[in-house]
Design a protein around this motif. Structure first.
Motif, PDB file in Angstrom:
ATOM      1  N   ILE A 227     -12.423   3.110   5.972  1.00 12.28           N
ATOM      2  CA  ILE A 227     -13.173   4.078   5.059  1.00 12.28           C
ATOM      3  C   ILE A 227     -12.117   5.488   4.911  1.00 12.28           C
ATOM      4  O   ILE A 227     -12.006   5.824   3.795  1.00 12.28           O
ATOM      5  N   ARG A 228     -11.616   5.824   5.985  1.00 10.32           N
ATOM      6  CA  ARG A 228     -10.479   7.069   5.750  1.00 10.32           C
ATOM      7  C   ARG A 228      -9.440   6.608   4.785  1.00 10.32           C
ATOM      8  O   ARG A 228      -9.287   7.512   3.847  1.00 10.32           O
ATOM      9  N   ALA A 229      -8.912   5.342   4.992  1.00 11.24           N
ATOM     10  CA  ALA A 229      -7.922   5.103   4.021  1.00 11.24           C
ATOM     11  C   ALA A 229      -8.316   4.742   2.719  1.00 11.24           C
ATOM     12  O   ALA A 229      -7.726   5.201   1.690  1.00 11.24           O
ATOM     13  N   LEU A 230      -9.685   4.489   2.601  1.00  9.33           N
ATOM     14  CA  LEU A 230     -10.456   4.112   1.025  1.00  9.33           C
ATOM     15  C   LEU A 230     -10.221   5.630   0.616  1.00  9.33           C
ATOM     16  O   LEU A 230     -10.089   5.739  -0.748  1.00  9.33           O
ATOM     17  N   GLU A 231     -10.613   6.758   1.211  1.00 13.94           N
ATOM     18  CA  GLU A 231     -10.546   7.894   0.553  1.00 13.94           C
ATOM     19  C   GLU A 231      -9.249   8.485   0.137  1.00 13.94           C
ATOM     20  O   GLU A 231      -9.019   9.055  -0.729  1.00 13.94           O
ATOM     21  N   VAL A 232      -8.315   8.284   0.935  1.00 16.91           N
ATOM     22  CA  VAL A 232      -7.022   8.608   0.543  1.00 16.91           C
ATOM     23  C   VAL A 232      -6.515   7.812  -0.585  1.00 16.91           C
ATOM     24  O   VAL A 232      -6.114   8.555  -1.558  1.00 16.91           O
TER      25      VAL A 232
ATOM     26  N   ILE B  83      -7.415  -1.571  -5.585  1.00 12.72           N
ATOM     27  CA  ILE B  83      -7.856  -0.389  -4.983  1.00 12.72           C
ATOM     28  C   ILE B  83      -6.808   0.096  -3.814  1.00 12.72           C
ATOM     29  O   ILE B  83      -6.722   1.348  -3.628  1.00 12.72           O
ATOM     30  N   GLY B  84      -6.199  -0.722  -3.309  1.00 11.01           N
ATOM     31  CA  GLY B  84      -4.806  -0.449  -2.627  1.00 11.01           C
ATOM     32  C   GLY B  84      -5.212  -0.094  -1.115  1.00 11.01           C
ATOM     33  O   GLY B  84      -4.459   0.706  -0.606  1.00 11.01           O
ATOM     34  N   VAL B  85      -6.070  -0.828  -0.385  1.00  8.22           N
ATOM     35  CA  VAL B  85      -6.467  -0.836   0.885  1.00  8.22           C
ATOM     36  C   VAL B  85      -6.501  -2.000   1.625  1.00  8.22           C
ATOM     37  O   VAL B  85      -6.719  -2.937   1.196  1.00  8.22           O
ATOM     38  N   PRO B  86      -6.201  -2.096   2.978  1.00 10.17           N
ATOM     39  CA  PRO B  86      -6.132  -3.184   3.748  1.00 10.17           C
ATOM     40  C   PRO B  86      -7.449  -3.873   3.577  1.00 10.17           C
ATOM     41  O   PRO B  86      -8.654  -3.282   3.117  1.00 10.17           O
ATOM     42  N   PRO B  87      -7.706  -5.414   3.587  1.00  9.89           N
ATOM     43  CA  PRO B  87      -8.723  -6.094   3.611  1.00  9.89           C
ATOM     44  C   PRO B  87      -9.866  -5.658   4.541  1.00  9.89           C
ATOM     45  O   PRO B  87      -9.655  -4.942   5.693  1.00  9.89           O
ATOM     46  N   GLY B  88     -11.180  -5.575   4.002  1.00 10.94           N
ATOM     47  CA  GLY B  88     -12.205  -5.299   5.217  1.00 10.94           C
ATOM     48  C   GLY B  88     -13.351  -4.585   4.523  1.00 10.94           C
ATOM     49  O   GLY B  88     -14.342  -4.321   5.178  1.00 10.94           O
ATOM     50  N   LEU B  89     -13.188  -3.975   3.263  1.00 10.56           N
ATOM     51  CA  LEU B  89     -14.512  -3.231   2.869  1.00 10.56           C
ATOM     52  C   LEU B  89     -14.662  -4.067   1.285  1.00 10.56           C
ATOM     53  O   LEU B  89     -14.217  -4.522   0.388  1.00 10.56           O
ATOM     54  N   ALA B  90     -16.086  -4.249   1.324  1.00 12.48           N
ATOM     55  CA  ALA B  90     -16.750  -4.742  -0.019  1.00 12.48           C
ATOM     56  C   ALA B  90     -17.427  -3.429  -0.661  1.00 12.48           C
ATOM     57  O   ALA B  90     -18.081  -2.774  -0.212  1.00 12.48           O
ATOM     58  N   LEU B  91     -17.031  -3.315  -2.038  1.00  9.20           N
ATOM     59  CA  LEU B  91     -17.164  -2.175  -2.622  1.00  9.20           C
ATOM     60  C   LEU B  91     -17.871  -2.445  -4.032  1.00  9.20           C
ATOM     61  O   LEU B  91     -17.479  -3.309  -4.840  1.00  9.20           O
ATOM     62  N   LEU B  92     -19.131  -1.821  -4.326  1.00 10.68           N
ATOM     63  CA  LEU B  92     -19.846  -2.023  -5.608  1.00 10.68           C
ATOM     64  C   LEU B  92     -20.411  -0.984  -6.043  1.00 10.68           C
ATOM     65  O   LEU B  92     -20.968  -0.005  -5.015  1.00 10.68           O
ATOM     66  N   VAL B  93     -20.481  -0.864  -7.439  1.00  7.64           N
ATOM     67  CA  VAL B  93     -21.542   0.073  -7.911  1.00  7.64           C
ATOM     68  C   VAL B  93     -22.372  -0.295  -8.906  1.00  7.64           C
ATOM     69  O   VAL B  93     -22.181  -1.419  -9.587  1.00  7.64           O
ATOM     70  N   VAL B  94     -23.533   0.106  -8.707  1.00 10.57           N
ATOM     71  CA  VAL B  94     -24.874  -0.637  -9.396  1.00 10.57           C
ATOM     72  C   VAL B  94     -25.646   0.504 -10.167  1.00 10.57           C
ATOM     73  O   VAL B  94     -25.588   1.751  -9.830  1.00 10.57           O
ATOM     74  N   SER B  95     -25.793  -0.108 -11.523  1.00 11.50           N
ATOM     75  CA  SER B  95     -26.355   0.744 -12.629  1.00 11.50           C
ATOM     76  C   SER B  95     -27.746   1.214 -12.229  1.00 11.50           C
ATOM     77  O   SER B  95     -28.444   0.489 -11.198  1.00 11.50           O
TER      78      SER B  95
ATOM     79  N   MET C 136       0.746  -1.335   0.032  1.00 15.08           N
ATOM     80  CA  MET C 136       0.111   0.071   0.081  1.00 15.08           C
ATOM     81  C   MET C 136       0.913   1.470   0.036  1.00 15.08           C
ATOM     82  O   MET C 136       2.079   1.251   0.595  1.00 15.08           O
ATOM     83  N   ASP C 137       0.194   2.518  -0.608  1.00 18.85           N
ATOM     84  CA  ASP C 137       0.935   3.620  -0.628  1.00 18.85           C
ATOM     85  C   ASP C 137       1.183   4.093   0.912  1.00 18.85           C
ATOM     86  O   ASP C 137       0.187   4.025   1.747  1.00 18.85           O
ATOM     87  N   PRO C 138       2.270   4.532   1.152  1.00 15.73           N
ATOM     88  CA  PRO C 138       2.432   5.024   2.709  1.00 15.73           C
ATOM     89  C   PRO C 138       1.469   5.921   3.146  1.00 15.73           C
ATOM     90  O   PRO C 138       1.004   5.765   4.345  1.00 15.73           O
ATOM     91  N   ALA C 139       0.713   7.000   2.377  1.00 12.38           N
ATOM     92  CA  ALA C 139      -0.325   7.653   2.744  1.00 12.38           C
ATOM     93  C   ALA C 139      -1.470   6.947   3.256  1.00 12.38           C
ATOM     94  O   ALA C 139      -2.016   7.267   4.037  1.00 12.38           O
ATOM     95  N   VAL C 140      -1.949   5.825   2.472  1.00 12.23           N
ATOM     96  CA  VAL C 140      -2.836   4.993   2.995  1.00 12.23           C
ATOM     97  C   VAL C 140      -2.594   4.341   4.330  1.00 12.23           C
ATOM     98  O   VAL C 140      -3.566   4.314   5.232  1.00 12.23           O
ATOM     99  N   LEU C 141      -1.626   3.939   4.401  1.00 14.61           N
ATOM    100  CA  LEU C 141      -0.908   3.407   5.931  1.00 14.61           C
ATOM    101  C   LEU C 141      -1.053   4.456   7.097  1.00 14.61           C
ATOM    102  O   LEU C 141      -1.572   4.132   8.167  1.00 14.61           O
ATOM    103  N   ARG C 142      -0.797   5.583   6.631  1.00 13.90           N
ATOM    104  CA  ARG C 142      -0.850   6.569   7.846  1.00 13.90           C
ATOM    105  C   ARG C 142      -2.355   6.844   7.994  1.00 13.90           C
ATOM    106  O   ARG C 142      -2.536   7.083   9.321  1.00 13.90           O
ATOM    107  N   ALA C 143      -3.245   6.832   7.170  1.00 11.25           N
ATOM    108  CA  ALA C 143      -4.719   7.061   7.365  1.00 11.25           C
ATOM    109  C   ALA C 143      -5.126   6.072   7.982  1.00 11.25           C
ATOM    110  O   ALA C 143      -6.057   6.302   9.164  1.00 11.25           O
ATOM    111  N   ILE C 144      -4.592   4.896   7.984  1.00  7.52           N
ATOM    112  CA  ILE C 144      -5.240   3.417   8.728  1.00  7.52           C
ATOM    113  C   ILE C 144      -4.769   3.907  10.394  1.00  7.52           C
ATOM    114  O   ILE C 144      -5.557   3.699  11.140  1.00  7.52           O
ATOM    115  N   GLY C 145      -3.524   4.491  10.429  1.00  3.52           N
ATOM    116  CA  GLY C 145      -3.238   4.561  11.915  1.00  3.52           C
ATOM    117  C   GLY C 145      -3.699   5.873  12.542  1.00  3.52           C
ATOM    118  O   GLY C 145      -3.159   6.395  13.658  1.00  3.52           O
TER     119      GLY C 145
END
Length: 387
Positions: free
Chosen positions: A252-257, A193-205, A15-24
């Motif tokens: 979710i904060r890490a996802l935003e980053v 997506i580059g975030v630790p495990p734990g989020l189910a993500l979907l976009v529905v038409s 993961m990008d360091p910025a994502v890891l920082r967001a997790i923390g």
């Protein structure tokens, strides 16, 4: 090299360091203004990454399998027909999920390393009324890439909903959801997506949301029902607090980053870089005299590579030697060839130096088992093709 082992499996990924920082960061309330903003922005960014300005995004605590489950349970009803287009292990998983909700399932199973032909798909859809079909964009068990665009076109022709399992593809392989007319594109946070495990993500038409609203029976899934989650998504996107189940605030904060980083790079550029590194990596592997599982270059994934062991190689020792070098790769997953191949992930924030380190580890492990090759050939091949 990093001062820890390099994670080069098909998810979770580096993961990008910025994502890891967001997790923390200090965990905040799920109704705090800063978190509401983070959640709302993540939903908006998903539309950009999925290239689906008209789609309805969902962010739910869970794995990619939950995203698969949500897509099916909200759209299928008992005794409706569903078609699974399978290129490996995860097509079989979709068959099992669909049958759980009472669907009549037909599975079109490709041979290992192959895809299902469009002619076969067209013929099957014409044979009876199918409510939906599922496509595995990249099957993590085989490294096979399926082109979803022409399949979605055939599905629309037959008034069949299309669900794209993008768990090992979204944000790494080209995905134009609205343009291609795909009804659901889903993934898990731990892949490209580059975030630790734990989020189910979907976009529905819009079309799929209409089908869900018009269903005749109740959704047979409490936790994954759009009925429970749609008001939450709507509220957070409107920057209002809401509650059904406590969201994983730090994830979710890490996802935003991570989504912000991808969006700033541009999803087209992100995909282009995945293709460049994947092509160079495959050339490096072939330069060692190794073979990949996909039988044609055109259907080889750009997020991971499945590679056959050379003959007379001790597979367990090979992987151990790579780990001792400081790199973690994955063993086989597909039951029929499980002990014949290994898998390398190269998606997300992976850098050129990460791939060089991985190739160096593979060469070192091969050398220890007296495999005949020219030392440094894979690294040289990768570097000459990755600029």
């Amino acid at each position: 090299m990093k001062n820890r082992k390099l994670l080069m499996i098909p998810g979770p990924i580096e993961m990008d360091p910025a994502v890891l920082r967001a997790i923390g960061e200090v965990t905040t309330s799920h109704v705090a203004p800063n978190f509401i903003e983070s959640f709302g922005k993540s939903l908006e960014l998903m539309r950009n990454i999925w290239e689906s300005p008209k789609g309805q995004p969902f962010i739910v605590a869970g794995s990619g399998t939950l995203a698969m489950d949500m897509a099916v349970s909200n759209l299928i009803e008992p005794n409706e027909n569903a078609l699974v287009i399978s290129t490996g292990y995860f097509g079989e998983r979709y068959k099992n999920i669909l049958e759980t909700y009472g669907a009549n399932v037909t599975i079109l199973q490709a041979e290992i390393g192959e895809t299902v032909s469009l002619e076969i798909i067209e013929k099957e859809l014409a044979s009876k009324d199918y409510k939906l079909l599922t496509i595995t964009h990249v099957d993590t068990s085989t490294g096979v890439l399926t082109d979803p665009k022409p399949i979605a076109e055939i599905a629309q022709k037959h008034n069949t909903l299309s669900i794209l399992d993008g768990v090992c593809a979204t944000a790494g392989e080209e995905t134009l959801q609205d343009n291609w007319g795909i009804d659901v594109v889903l993934t898990g946070s731990q892949k490209a997506i580059g975030v630790p495990p734990g989020l189910a993500l979907l976009v529905v038409s819009e079309r799929a949301m209409h089908v869900w609203k018009e269903r005749k029976t109740n959704v047979q899934n409490y936790y994954g029902s759009f009925h429970n989650w749609l008001p939450i998504m709507t509220a957070y996107e409107e920057r209002r607090p809401s509650y059904f189940g406590t969201p994983p605030v730090n994830l979710i904060r890490a996802l935003e980053v991570s989504l912000t980083l991808i969006d700033k790079e541009g999803i087209a550029n992100r995909v282009k870089n995945h293709i460049k590194y994947a092509n160079a990596f495959r050339k490096a592997v072939l330069a060692l005299g190794l073979e990949i599982v996909p039988k044609k270059e055109a259907i080889a994934a750009n997020t991971m590579t499945a590679i056959y062991y050379p003959k007379n190689i001790d597979a367990a020792q090979f992987r151990k030697d790579i780990a001792d070098f400081g790199v973690i790769i994955a063993g086989g997953l597909h039951a029929e060839i499980k002990n014949l191949y290994f898998r390398v992930g190269h998606m997300g924030a992976i850098t050129k130096s990460d791939i060089v380190a991985t190739l160096s580890a593979i060469e070192s492990a091969l050398e220890k088992q007296n495999y005949n090759f020219k030392s440094g050939v894979s690294v040289g091949e990768f570097l000459s093709n990755s600029n």
